[in-house]
Design an enzyme around this catalytic site. Structure first.
Site, mmCIF file in Angstrom:
data_model
loop_
_atom_site.group_PDB
_atom_site.id
_atom_site.type_symbol
_atom_site.label_atom_id
_atom_site.label_comp_id
_atom_site.label_asym_id
_atom_site.label_seq_id
_atom_site.Cartn_x
_atom_site.Cartn_y
_atom_site.Cartn_z
ATOM 1 N N GLN A 267 0.882 -1.157 0.000
ATOM 2 C CA GLN A 267 0.000 0.000 0.000
ATOM 3 C C GLN A 267 0.925 1.214 0.000
ATOM 4 O O GLN A 267 1.531 1.533 1.012
ATOM 5 C CB GLN A 267 -0.913 -0.037 1.223
ATOM 6 C CG GLN A 267 -1.855 -1.245 1.186
ATOM 7 C CD GLN A 267 -2.392 -1.582 2.548
ATOM 8 O OE1 GLN A 267 -1.630 -1.874 3.457
ATOM 9 N NE2 GLN A 267 -3.701 -1.547 2.690
ATOM 10 N N HIS B 28 6.178 3.862 6.171
ATOM 11 C CA HIS B 28 7.443 3.173 5.926
ATOM 12 C C HIS B 28 7.108 2.074 4.928
ATOM 13 O O HIS B 28 6.247 1.234 5.201
ATOM 14 C CB HIS B 28 7.952 2.580 7.246
ATOM 15 C CG HIS B 28 9.308 1.953 7.176
ATOM 16 N ND1 HIS B 28 9.996 1.609 8.306
ATOM 17 C CD2 HIS B 28 10.100 1.608 6.143
ATOM 18 C CE1 HIS B 28 11.161 1.067 7.983
ATOM 19 N NE2 HIS B 28 11.239 1.061 6.650
ATOM 20 N N HIS C 190 6.471 -1.073 3.030
ATOM 21 C CA HIS C 190 6.468 -2.462 3.477
ATOM 22 C C HIS C 190 5.579 -3.301 2.573
ATOM 23 O O HIS C 190 4.562 -2.831 2.076
ATOM 24 C CB HIS C 190 6.032 -2.602 4.941
ATOM 25 C CG HIS C 190 4.697 -2.028 5.260
ATOM 26 N ND1 HIS C 190 4.476 -0.673 5.413
ATOM 27 C CD2 HIS C 190 3.498 -2.626 5.479
ATOM 28 C CE1 HIS C 190 3.209 -0.463 5.709
ATOM 29 N NE2 HIS C 190 2.583 -1.632 5.755
ATOM 30 N N HIS D 198 3.366 -6.728 2.412
ATOM 31 C CA HIS D 198 2.680 -7.769 3.169
ATOM 32 C C HIS D 198 2.856 -9.077 2.395
ATOM 33 O O HIS D 198 2.622 -9.102 1.184
ATOM 34 C CB HIS D 198 1.176 -7.489 3.258
ATOM 35 C CG HIS D 198 0.830 -6.263 4.015
ATOM 36 N ND1 HIS D 198 0.442 -6.297 5.334
ATOM 37 C CD2 HIS D 198 0.802 -4.955 3.642
ATOM 38 C CE1 HIS D 198 0.180 -5.067 5.741
ATOM 39 N NE2 HIS D 198 0.397 -4.222 4.738
#
Length: 182
Positions: A88, A99, A101, A103
């Site tokens: 996202q 930050h 990332h 998933h």
């Protein structure tokens, strides 16, 4: 061989050192405070940057090579037949911690009522990692010495405690050692 945890490791503003199960010089992989499905983990650059476009070319390459390697391990360990890999990229895309990332969510046939339900969960309260981490920090500062499991979304849903997350991180670190780099 994993890099030693030589200092504090942050995910955005949050200290996550005990949750980290894999590191490279540029990337970390950590267990999730409140996974959508068992085995849901995060892969993030070490450097705190909010958007994918903020990453350097070496950080971008290392992030995705780490996603690939961690994904293989998660699929093997959790008996998954597929993975959801989601980023996202920005607040309007549902990013709850500024930050970058990814998933990684292991999937099996009929693990959710609809295949794409995972995206609703990522975008909803279930996927709001930042809210859970902020709530956890607030609760811990207000209730030192009390049970460290806290209510996150409703009466039935609780964030995992630090011992549970660290135990999973230790298990996954051992499994990462079995992965090769190809």
């Amino acid at each position: 061989m994993p890099l030693p945890k030589t200092g504090p490791i942050h995910f955005g503003p949050f200290l996550v050192t005990p949750q980290v199960f894999h590191q490279t010089p540029l990337t970390i992989a950590l267990v999730n405070l409140k996974p959508i499905l068992p085995g849901h983990v995060l892969v993030s650059p070490r450097r705190v940057v909010p958007r994918v476009s903020d990453l350097t070319p070496p950080e971008t390459a290392d992030l995705f090579l780490t996603v690939r390697r961690v994904g293989r391990m998660i699929e093997r360990v959790y008996g998954a037949t597929s993975l959801n890999i989601a980023i996202q990229d920005g607040a309007e895309a549902g990013q709850s911690v500024p930050h970058v990332h990814a998933h990684i969510i292991p999937r099996r046939r009929a693990d959710l009522s609809r295949t794409d339900q995972v995206y609703e969960m990522l975008d909803g309260e279930e996927g709001d990692i930042g809210r859970g981490l902020r709530s956890k920090e607030k609760e811990e500062s207000e209730n030192r010495g009390m049970d460290d499991r806290l209510r996150v979304d409703d009466e039935a849903r609780v964030a995992r405690g630090p011992e549970e997350m660290e135990e999973e991180a230790v298990k996954l670190a051992a499994e990462m050692e079995k992965e090769n780099d190809d």
